[in-house]
Motif scaffolding. Structure first.
Motif, PDB file in Angstrom:
ATOM      1  N   LYS A 155       0.845  -1.198   0.000  1.00  0.00           N
ATOM      2  CA  LYS A 155       0.000   0.000   0.000  1.00  0.00           C
ATOM      3  C   LYS A 155       0.878   1.245   0.000  1.00  0.00           C
ATOM      4  CE  LYS A 155      -3.774  -2.269   0.302  1.00  0.00           C
ATOM      5  NZ  LYS A 155      -4.567  -2.419  -0.892  1.00  0.00           N
ATOM      6  N   THR A 156       0.514   2.179  -0.832  1.00  0.00           N
ATOM      7  CA  THR A 156       1.238   3.450  -0.872  1.00  0.00           C
ATOM      8  C   THR A 156       0.381   4.517  -0.217  1.00  0.00           C
ATOM      9  OG1 THR A 156       2.336   2.799  -2.892  1.00  0.00           O
ATOM     10  CG2 THR A 156       2.306   5.153  -2.411  1.00  0.00           C
ATOM     11  N   ILE A 157       0.935   5.143   0.827  1.00  0.00           N
ATOM     12  CA  ILE A 157       0.171   6.150   1.565  1.00  0.00           C
ATOM     13  C   ILE A 157       0.863   7.497   1.448  1.00  0.00           C
ATOM     14  CG2 ILE A 157      -0.673   6.868   3.846  1.00  0.00           C
ATOM     15  CD1 ILE A 157      -0.978   3.894   4.511  1.00  0.00           C
ATOM     16  N   LEU A 158       0.086   8.474   1.036  1.00  0.00           N
ATOM     17  CA  LEU A 158       0.577   9.845   0.989  1.00  0.00           C
ATOM     18  C   LEU A 158       0.193  10.477   2.312  1.00  0.00           C
ATOM     19  CD1 LEU A 158       1.747  10.984  -1.634  1.00  0.00           C
ATOM     20  CD2 LEU A 158      -0.386  12.211  -1.931  1.00  0.00           C
ATOM     21  N   LEU A 159       1.182  10.824   3.120  1.00  0.00           N
ATOM     22  CA  LEU A 159       0.894  11.398   4.442  1.00  0.00           C
ATOM     23  C   LEU A 159       1.047  12.913   4.355  1.00  0.00           C
ATOM     24  CD1 LEU A 159       0.373  11.153   7.492  1.00  0.00           C
ATOM     25  CD2 LEU A 159       2.829  10.785   7.800  1.00  0.00           C
ATOM     26  N   GLY A 160      -0.077  13.620   4.383  1.00  0.00           N
ATOM     27  CA  GLY A 160      -0.057  15.086   4.329  1.00  0.00           C
ATOM     28  C   GLY A 160      -0.009  15.639   5.744  1.00  0.00           C
ATOM     29  N   VAL A 161       0.896  16.565   5.971  1.00  0.00           N
ATOM     30  CA  VAL A 161       1.036  17.142   7.309  1.00  0.00           C
ATOM     31  C   VAL A 161       0.868  18.650   7.194  1.00  0.00           C
ATOM     32  CG1 VAL A 161       2.528  17.308   9.353  1.00  0.00           C
ATOM     33  CG2 VAL A 161       2.709  15.314   7.834  1.00  0.00           C
ATOM     34  N   ALA A 190       3.555  -0.298   4.955  1.00  0.00           N
ATOM     35  CA  ALA A 190       3.169   0.672   3.914  1.00  0.00           C
ATOM     36  C   ALA A 190       4.384   1.433   3.396  1.00  0.00           C
ATOM     37  CB  ALA A 190       2.145   1.655   4.469  1.00  0.00           C
ATOM     38  N   GLU A 191       4.267   1.840   2.161  1.00  0.00           N
ATOM     39  CA  GLU A 191       5.245   2.751   1.547  1.00  0.00           C
ATOM     40  C   GLU A 191       4.708   4.149   1.835  1.00  0.00           C
ATOM     41  OE1 GLU A 191       8.414   3.699  -1.131  1.00  0.00           O
ATOM     42  OE2 GLU A 191       7.899   1.779  -0.226  1.00  0.00           O
ATOM     43  N   VAL A 192       5.452   4.936   2.614  1.00  0.00           N
ATOM     44  CA  VAL A 192       4.914   6.229   3.053  1.00  0.00           C
ATOM     45  C   VAL A 192       5.674   7.372   2.381  1.00  0.00           C
ATOM     46  CG1 VAL A 192       4.406   7.701   5.046  1.00  0.00           C
ATOM     47  CG2 VAL A 192       4.329   5.211   5.292  1.00  0.00           C
ATOM     48  N   HIS A 193       4.928   8.308   1.832  1.00  0.00           N
ATOM     49  CA  HIS A 193       5.531   9.508   1.243  1.00  0.00           C
ATOM     50  C   HIS A 193       4.923  10.712   1.944  1.00  0.00           C
ATOM     51  CE1 HIS A 193       7.432   7.375  -2.139  1.00  0.00           C
ATOM     52  NE2 HIS A 193       6.404   6.556  -1.987  1.00  0.00           N
ATOM     53  N   PRO A 211       6.610  15.873 -12.890  1.00  0.00           N
ATOM     54  CA  PRO A 211       7.009  15.916 -11.486  1.00  0.00           C
ATOM     55  C   PRO A 211       6.618  14.628 -10.773  1.00  0.00           C
ATOM     56  CG  PRO A 211       5.732  17.861 -12.114  1.00  0.00           C
ATOM     57  CD  PRO A 211       5.678  16.918 -13.262  1.00  0.00           C
ATOM     58  N   GLU A 212       7.536  14.164  -9.931  1.00  0.00           N
ATOM     59  CA  GLU A 212       7.349  12.895  -9.240  1.00  0.00           C
ATOM     60  C   GLU A 212       6.083  12.926  -8.382  1.00  0.00           C
ATOM     61  OE1 GLU A 212       9.766  10.097  -6.084  1.00  0.00           O
ATOM     62  OE2 GLU A 212      10.299  12.187  -6.347  1.00  0.00           O
ATOM     63  N   HIS A 213       5.769  14.129  -7.832  1.00  0.00           N
ATOM     64  CA  HIS A 213       4.629  14.178  -6.913  1.00  0.00           C
ATOM     65  C   HIS A 213       3.296  13.928  -7.634  1.00  0.00           C
ATOM     66  CE1 HIS A 213       5.410  18.495  -7.962  1.00  0.00           C
ATOM     67  NE2 HIS A 213       4.127  18.468  -8.191  1.00  0.00           N
ATOM     68  N   ILE A 214       3.248  14.204  -8.945  1.00  0.00           N
ATOM     69  CA  ILE A 214       2.001  13.915  -9.678  1.00  0.00           C
ATOM     70  C   ILE A 214       1.848  12.395  -9.818  1.00  0.00           C
ATOM     71  CG2 ILE A 214       0.836  14.144 -11.933  1.00  0.00           C
ATOM     72  CD1 ILE A 214       0.674  16.650 -10.212  1.00  0.00           C
ATOM     73  N   ASP A 215       2.963  11.723 -10.108  1.00  0.00           N
ATOM     74  CA  ASP A 215       2.925  10.253 -10.170  1.00  0.00           C
ATOM     75  C   ASP A 215       2.496   9.685  -8.827  1.00  0.00           C
ATOM     76  OD1 ASP A 215       3.601   9.898 -12.753  1.00  0.00           O
ATOM     77  OD2 ASP A 215       5.749   9.744 -12.380  1.00  0.00           O
ATOM     78  N   LEU A 216       3.063  10.258  -7.759  1.00  0.00           N
ATOM     79  CA  LEU A 216       2.739   9.766  -6.416  1.00  0.00           C
ATOM     80  C   LEU A 216       1.259   9.945  -6.117  1.00  0.00           C
ATOM     81  CD1 LEU A 216       5.571  10.965  -4.038  1.00  0.00           C
ATOM     82  CD2 LEU A 216       4.766   8.647  -4.431  1.00  0.00           C
ATOM     83  N   ALA A 217       0.738  11.118  -6.469  1.00  0.00           N
ATOM     84  CA  ALA A 217      -0.682  11.404  -6.210  1.00  0.00           C
ATOM     85  C   ALA A 217      -1.552  10.381  -6.925  1.00  0.00           C
ATOM     86  CB  ALA A 217      -1.039  12.811  -6.668  1.00  0.00           C
ATOM     87  N   GLN A 218      -1.089   9.965  -8.106  1.00  0.00           N
ATOM     88  CA  GLN A 218      -1.916   9.053  -8.892  1.00  0.00           C
ATOM     89  C   GLN A 218      -1.790   7.601  -8.451  1.00  0.00           C
ATOM     90  OE1 GLN A 218      -1.200  10.001 -12.992  1.00  0.00           O
ATOM     91  NE2 GLN A 218      -2.344  11.903 -12.838  1.00  0.00           N
ATOM     92  N   MET A 254      -1.637  18.035  -4.778  1.00  0.00           N
ATOM     93  CA  MET A 254      -1.558  16.571  -4.881  1.00  0.00           C
ATOM     94  C   MET A 254      -2.895  15.919  -4.522  1.00  0.00           C
ATOM     95  SD  MET A 254       2.236  15.845  -3.399  1.00  0.00           S
ATOM     96  CE  MET A 254       2.391  14.102  -3.745  1.00  0.00           C
ATOM     97  N   ILE A 255      -3.566  16.490  -3.526  1.00  0.00           N
ATOM     98  CA  ILE A 255      -4.853  15.900  -3.121  1.00  0.00           C
ATOM     99  C   ILE A 255      -5.852  16.017  -4.269  1.00  0.00           C
ATOM    100  CG2 ILE A 255      -6.797  16.115  -1.511  1.00  0.00           C
ATOM    101  CD1 ILE A 255      -4.673  17.070   0.580  1.00  0.00           C
ATOM    102  N   LEU A 256      -5.843  17.179  -4.911  1.00  0.00           N
ATOM    103  CA  LEU A 256      -6.780  17.373  -6.021  1.00  0.00           C
ATOM    104  C   LEU A 256      -6.425  16.472  -7.210  1.00  0.00           C
ATOM    105  CD1 LEU A 256      -8.965  19.468  -5.420  1.00  0.00           C
ATOM    106  CD2 LEU A 256      -8.002  20.882  -7.214  1.00  0.00           C
ATOM    107  N   ALA A 257      -5.130  16.190  -7.362  1.00  0.00           N
ATOM    108  CA  ALA A 257      -4.693  15.369  -8.509  1.00  0.00           C
ATOM    109  C   ALA A 257      -4.876  13.875  -8.248  1.00  0.00           C
ATOM    110  CB  ALA A 257      -3.218  15.648  -8.804  1.00  0.00           C
ATOM    111  N   SER A 258      -5.206  13.516  -7.008  1.00  0.00           N
ATOM    112  CA  SER A 258      -5.280  12.098  -6.673  1.00  0.00           C
ATOM    113  C   SER A 258      -6.713  11.604  -6.763  1.00  0.00           C
ATOM    114  CB  SER A 258      -4.757  11.886  -5.243  1.00  0.00           C
ATOM    115  OG  SER A 258      -4.944  10.544  -4.880  1.00  0.00           O
ATOM    116  N   ARG A 259      -6.846  10.316  -7.099  1.00  0.00           N
ATOM    117  CA  ARG A 259      -8.184   9.724  -7.106  1.00  0.00           C
ATOM    118  C   ARG A 259      -8.322   8.738  -5.957  1.00  0.00           C
ATOM    119  NH1 ARG A 259      -8.625   9.466 -13.556  1.00  0.00           N
ATOM    120  NH2 ARG A 259      -9.979  11.246 -13.785  1.00  0.00           N
TER     121      ARG A 259
END
Ligand code: PMT
Length: 423
Positions: free
Chosen positions: A20-26, A47-50, A87-94, A124-129
């Motif tokens: 599982k890949t988790i985007l941790l927003g702080v 989990a893979e945490v970014h 940008p890597e963060h767009i890939d991450l968001a997706q 990133m939140i807006l770009a993620s589904r």
């Protein structure tokens, strides 16, 4: 045929969040200091945490701490100006399975409710589904304010974000009331419930085909089609995320943690599918298989000087689904796809019956921007009992999730003990 990677075991008990890949927003509240412990707990669960930090969050916690804990780069700036063109963060968001915002301040919640993306995290939140989870933390009076309550309601009811309610207690400024960020154990349990409730295909052996076959004419040319493999890869990814033992037979090379068998022609695909079929509980055939191939393949490149016209003699390829529909066991489920440019329902129903399928997914390939090659599709799912479900335009991954739900229901039905008829 080439095996791209060996299967990794699903070590669910040791690492429940593995794969599982988790985007941790702080965001910037005093509870941000807890983000380090949270990141560590998520990582230890597999989990893979970014981590993505807002500018204010960096007043409370350093990117270096989170980078060390997550063992991944920490993302802070929207316009870093270095790295790849994409940008890597767009890939991450997706690719994230979950976006978890902890802590979420009143300001961040307000910006999300309005769809504002004025920094990296909101963008990133807006770009993620992916599913978004929000753990608010703030002064109790700020939480009670109608503006914050309204914004939380928008996130929850309109955008379907999951809110992890803050706890009652003494907050950092000395005030007492609701506003303390939920405990890390509560956050972990909520994340687990969300991500693991989806493991509805745990241990199921699922075979998926993807892409368009290529039928060689000579060493240079082939007869192909417009299939990109996206639908099949989305299906394999979705089933794997739900714990299935996936094997993907594909004409498109992809790097995945499950076995990928690379094939080129319809005959290659037939051989691979027939070899794997016995061991699978479900076959999902999204591949666009060439119905015909050149009768003879020229050993050398055909020269245009040889003649004015080039006549290719074609011969029929085996129909893989048709063959397997004849030998399928009662405990196996076969899902076919039908790409139709006319009489969608009639033609798809005919294929469903003729090939002895359990389900066929019909797509109208005359509609622009969906189907072949695109990220989205709109389909009608037809069941062998005549029932059907319309899925309007949506990402192929969302269609794959529907098919995973359908498979899980059918497996459950197959295992239901038959009621005994009394003598
Ligand atoms: O790969 P993408 O770019 O994401 O596009 C997805 C898709 C449009 C390819 C996919 O959604 C789709 O419709 N796949 C089936 C395409 C197709 O070949 O349909 P068909 O109606 O010709 O075949 C019906 C079924 O029989 C298919 O499941 C096909 O895999 C199977 N078949 C067809 C011919 C053959 N010789 N052997 C088969 O098994």
């Amino acid at each position: 045929m080439k095996k791209a990677k060996s299967r990794e075991p699903n070590a669910e008990s040791l690492n429940p969040l593995k794969s599982k890949t988790i985007l941790l927003g702080v965001s910037g509240g005093i509870a941000a200091y807890k983000a380090c412990d949270l990141a560590s707990m998520l990582r230890r669960a597999g989990a893979e945490v970014h981590a993505v930090l807002t500018a204010n969050a960096r007043e409370f916690v350093t990117p270096l701490s989170l980078k060390t804990i997550t063992r991944n780069a920490v993302h802070c700036e929207q316009f870093s100006g270095d790295g790849e063109w994409r940008p890597e963060h767009i890939d991450l968001a997706q690719k994230a399975d979950l976006v978890l915002i902890a802590p979420a301040t009143a300001d961040l919640i307000a910006r999300l409710a309005c769809g504002i993306c004025d920094d990296l995290l909101t963008t990133m939140i807006l770009a993620s589904r992916a599913q978004v989870m929000v753990a608010p933390a703030m002064n109790p009076r700020m939480l009670e304010h109608p503006a914050t309550q309204h914004n939380l309601s928008v996130l929850q009811n309109r955008y379907r974000y999951e809110i992890i309610p803050p706890e009652v207690g003494e907050v950092a400024c000395g005030d007492f009331g609701a506003g303390k960020m939920a405990s890390l154990e509560t956050i972990m349990a909520t994340v687990g419930a969300r991500l693991l409730s989806h493991r509805t295909l745990a241990g199921r052996e699922i075979l998926v085909t993807a892409g368009g076959t290529r039928e060689p004419i000579d060493p240079v040319r082939f007869i192909g089609n417009r299939s990109s493999g996206k639908m099949g890869i989305a299906m394999a990814d979705a089933a794997y995320a739900r714990g299935a033992e996936v094997t993907l037979i594909s004409t498109v090379e992809v790097d995945r943690p499950y076995p990928v068998l690379l094939v080129e022609t319809a005959q290659d695909m037939q051989e691979a599918v027939e070899t794997e079929f016995d061991n699978c509980q479900a076959l999902v055939m999204t591949a666009a298989v060439a119905d015909f191939r050149p009768l003879a393949v020229s050993e050398h490149k055909i020269k245009k000087t040889e003649s004015e016209d080039l006549l290719l003699e074609l011969t029929k390829n085996p129909d893989i689904l048709d063959l397997l529909g004849r030998v399928k066991r009662k405990d196996q489920i076969i899902i076919g796809f039908a790409a139709e440019s006319e009489a969608l329902l009639t033609n798809a129903t005919d294929k469903l019956r003729r090939k002895n399928l359990d389900v066929i997914v019909a797509n109208d390939i005359t509609v622009p921007d969906i189907g072949f090659g695109s990220d989205d599709n709109a389909v009608i799912i037809l069941n062998e009992d005549g029932s059907r479900e319309n899925l309007p335009r949506m990402p192929k991954r969302a269609i794959a999730e529907h098919l995973c739900d359908l498979l899980a229901e059918r497996f459950a039905a197959l295992e239901k003990p038959k009621s005994k008829v009394p003598n």
